[in-house]
Design a protein around this motif. Structure first.
Motif, PDB file in Angstrom:
ATOM      1  N   ASN A   2       0.786  -1.234   0.000  1.00  0.00           N
ATOM      2  CA  ASN A   2       0.000   0.000   0.000  1.00  0.00           C
ATOM      3  C   ASN A   2       0.822   1.290   0.000  1.00  0.00           C
ATOM      4  O   ASN A   2       0.237   2.375   0.007  1.00  0.00           O
ATOM      5  N   PHE A   3       2.167   1.198  -0.013  1.00  0.00           N
ATOM      6  CA  PHE A   3       2.953   2.425   0.123  1.00  0.00           C
ATOM      7  C   PHE A   3       2.723   3.405  -1.023  1.00  0.00           C
ATOM      8  O   PHE A   3       2.935   4.615  -0.864  1.00  0.00           O
ATOM      9  N   ALA A   4       2.283   2.923  -2.175  1.00  0.00           N
ATOM     10  CA  ALA A   4       2.073   3.804  -3.329  1.00  0.00           C
ATOM     11  C   ALA A   4       0.789   4.615  -3.219  1.00  0.00           C
ATOM     12  O   ALA A   4       0.520   5.467  -4.061  1.00  0.00           O
ATOM     13  N   THR A   5       0.009   4.372  -2.183  1.00  0.00           N
ATOM     14  CA  THR A   5      -1.205   5.138  -1.950  1.00  0.00           C
ATOM     15  C   THR A   5      -0.963   6.088  -0.778  1.00  0.00           C
ATOM     16  O   THR A   5       0.057   6.006  -0.092  1.00  0.00           O
ATOM     17  N   GLU A   6      -1.912   6.975  -0.555  1.00  0.00           N
ATOM     18  CA  GLU A   6      -1.805   7.860   0.605  1.00  0.00           C
ATOM     19  C   GLU A   6      -2.269   7.096   1.847  1.00  0.00           C
ATOM     20  O   GLU A   6      -3.289   7.422   2.460  1.00  0.00           O
ATOM     21  N   CYS A   7      -1.532   6.042   2.194  1.00  0.00           N
ATOM     22  CA  CYS A   7      -1.932   5.166   3.290  1.00  0.00           C
ATOM     23  C   CYS A   7      -1.774   5.887   4.629  1.00  0.00           C
ATOM     24  O   CYS A   7      -0.919   6.754   4.792  1.00  0.00           O
ATOM     25  N   SER A   8      -2.609   5.498   5.561  1.00  0.00           N
ATOM     26  CA  SER A   8      -2.629   6.166   6.858  1.00  0.00           C
ATOM     27  C   SER A   8      -2.524   5.140   7.972  1.00  0.00           C
ATOM     28  O   SER A   8      -2.748   3.936   7.772  1.00  0.00           O
ATOM     29  N   LEU A   9      -2.168   5.620   9.155  1.00  0.00           N
ATOM     30  CA  LEU A   9      -2.103   4.745  10.319  1.00  0.00           C
ATOM     31  C   LEU A   9      -3.477   4.172  10.643  1.00  0.00           C
ATOM     32  O   LEU A   9      -3.599   3.030  11.079  1.00  0.00           O
ATOM     33  N   ALA A  49       3.474   8.368  -7.756  1.00  0.00           N
ATOM     34  CA  ALA A  49       3.626   6.917  -7.852  1.00  0.00           C
ATOM     35  C   ALA A  49       4.054   6.280  -6.535  1.00  0.00           C
ATOM     36  O   ALA A  49       3.843   5.080  -6.321  1.00  0.00           O
ATOM     37  N   VAL A  50       4.672   7.061  -5.648  1.00  0.00           N
ATOM     38  CA  VAL A  50       5.132   6.492  -4.373  1.00  0.00           C
ATOM     39  C   VAL A  50       4.282   6.969  -3.192  1.00  0.00           C
ATOM     40  O   VAL A  50       4.664   6.792  -2.029  1.00  0.00           O
ATOM     41  N   GLY A  51       3.135   7.561  -3.484  1.00  0.00           N
ATOM     42  CA  GLY A  51       2.222   7.932  -2.417  1.00  0.00           C
ATOM     43  C   GLY A  51       2.461   9.288  -1.810  1.00  0.00           C
ATOM     44  O   GLY A  51       1.933   9.593  -0.728  1.00  0.00           O
ATOM     45  N   LEU A  52       3.240  10.154  -2.489  1.00  0.00           N
ATOM     46  CA  LEU A  52       3.505  11.512  -2.011  1.00  0.00           C
ATOM     47  C   LEU A  52       3.135  12.496  -3.117  1.00  0.00           C
ATOM     48  O   LEU A  52       3.991  13.021  -3.827  1.00  0.00           O
ATOM     49  N   PRO A  53       1.847  12.760  -3.294  1.00  0.00           N
ATOM     50  CA  PRO A  53       1.384  13.550  -4.443  1.00  0.00           C
ATOM     51  C   PRO A  53       1.685  15.043  -4.364  1.00  0.00           C
ATOM     52  O   PRO A  53       1.664  15.713  -5.381  1.00  0.00           O
ATOM     53  N   ASN A  54       1.970  15.558  -3.176  1.00  0.00           N
ATOM     54  CA  ASN A  54       2.347  16.971  -3.042  1.00  0.00           C
ATOM     55  C   ASN A  54       3.815  17.096  -3.427  1.00  0.00           C
ATOM     56  O   ASN A  54       4.712  16.660  -2.693  1.00  0.00           O
ATOM     57  N   VAL A  55       4.089  17.708  -4.583  1.00  0.00           N
ATOM     58  CA  VAL A  55       5.449  17.673  -5.134  1.00  0.00           C
ATOM     59  C   VAL A  55       6.450  18.391  -4.238  1.00  0.00           C
ATOM     60  O   VAL A  55       7.597  17.945  -4.085  1.00  0.00           O
ATOM     61  N   SER A  56       6.055  19.491  -3.614  1.00  0.00           N
ATOM     62  CA  SER A  56       6.998  20.208  -2.758  1.00  0.00           C
ATOM     63  C   SER A  56       7.340  19.372  -1.522  1.00  0.00           C
ATOM     64  O   SER A  56       8.501  19.331  -1.091  1.00  0.00           O
ATOM     65  N   TYR A  57       6.321  18.693  -0.972  1.00  0.00           N
ATOM     66  CA  TYR A  57       6.584  17.846   0.193  1.00  0.00           C
ATOM     67  C   TYR A  57       7.421  16.636  -0.211  1.00  0.00           C
ATOM     68  O   TYR A  57       8.344  16.239   0.512  1.00  0.00           O
TER      69      TYR A  57
END
Length: 282
Positions: free
Chosen positions: A192-199, A254-262
């Motif tokens: 699931n790391f490629a998604t915006e997975c949460s705790l 693609a790796v679950g971090l869609p905010n490019v600056s972050y």
């Protein structure tokens, strides 16, 4: 966090680096991977090792195997009263395979270690302990010219010790053991790391509370879930930056971090350079 990719440079004359070290103070460790093959032999100490979505205890008389490009972390629990002593070998598997060619059975065994998916990456070699200690103390660590052949022969002797220590193991000894909670967490992250997975999603999937799953992961691995998740995402980002021409924004998505600056901020914090600089350097 230190750089995720830990380069080990081999030359025409050097295909193996040996390091013997004793620690009597806490060592944090960090997630990393490298192109080299690594063997880690523990003479004394305790702690945790994370590799390939598995968690292993550090124990004397154990040999740990890290295949090329496997994400792993070694977290010793060292103190003045309980020192940690280990020997680490980084080597070019192609050179070792070539050196093993006069010994077909040994070469076959090494190729299994190198190229196959291993059911276990911790091996009990205590039965060969005296010889293993003698071999580990014999490695020349000053990298002086002419030591290469001697060190390669010592490495083949260590691999031979491992082969003897494991050849009589029954099939039941190789059967999968029950997963620890931390291993279930790492397997969920792998999927699931490629998604915006949460705790929240992780805890729900494992039917555990957020506080409990966070606490037990740290107890079993020595680090937090967020550290492991970040390391796994950035490792995949490094692969995509090397293997594709995708824009940085698309790699982040693609790796679950869609905010490019972050994504760029996290990547630089972990790797030490920006995604574009990494791509140019690679």
């Amino acid at each position: 966090m230190d750089s995720l990719f830990d380069p080990v440079y081999f030359t025409q004359d050097t295909a193996l680096y040996a390091s013997r070290h004793t620690a009597d103070a806490p060592m944090k460790g960090y997630y990393h991977y490298h192109a080299a093959f690594e063997l880690l032999y523990v003479s004394r100490g305790a702690g945790k090792i994370v590799v390939n979505q598995r968690t292993y205890d550090i124990e004397p008389g154990m040999l740990y195997c890290f295949q090329p490009f496997q994400l792993h972390k070694v977290h010793p629990e060292a103190s003045a009263g309980t020192p940690y002593e280990r020997t680490v070998l980084h080597f070019d598997p192609v050179a070792v395979d070539r050196a093993a060619s006069p010994f077909p059975e040994l070469q076959r065994f090494f190729r299994q270690l190198w190229k196959r998916q291993l059911p276990e990456q911790r091996f009990d070699v205590a039965s060969e302990g005296a010889l293993m200690e003698a071999v580990c103390r014999s490695f020349e660590t000053d990298r002086a010219k002419g030591r290469e052949q001697s060190n390669l022969l010592l490495l083949l002797q260590m691999i031979s010790c491992l082969r003897r220590a494991t050849e009589d193991r029954s099939e039941s000894a190789l059967s999968p053991r029950e997963l620890r909670y931390s291993e279930s967490v790492m397997q969920w992250i792998e999927a699931n790391f490629a998604t915006e997975c949460s705790l929240d999603a992780l805890a729900d999937a494992l039917h555990l509370s957020k506080n409990y799953v966070s606490r037990v992961f740290r107890q079993e691995t020595g680090n937090s879930i967020s550290e492991y998740l970040t390391a796994r995402r950035i490792k995949e980002a490094c692969r995509l930056l090397q293997a594709t021409d995708d824009p940085v924004e698309r790699v982040g998505i693609a790796v679950g971090l869609p905010n490019v600056s972050y994504f760029c901020h996290v990547f630089k914090r972990v790797v030490g350079v920006s995604p574009l600089q990494y791509r140019k350097r690679s």
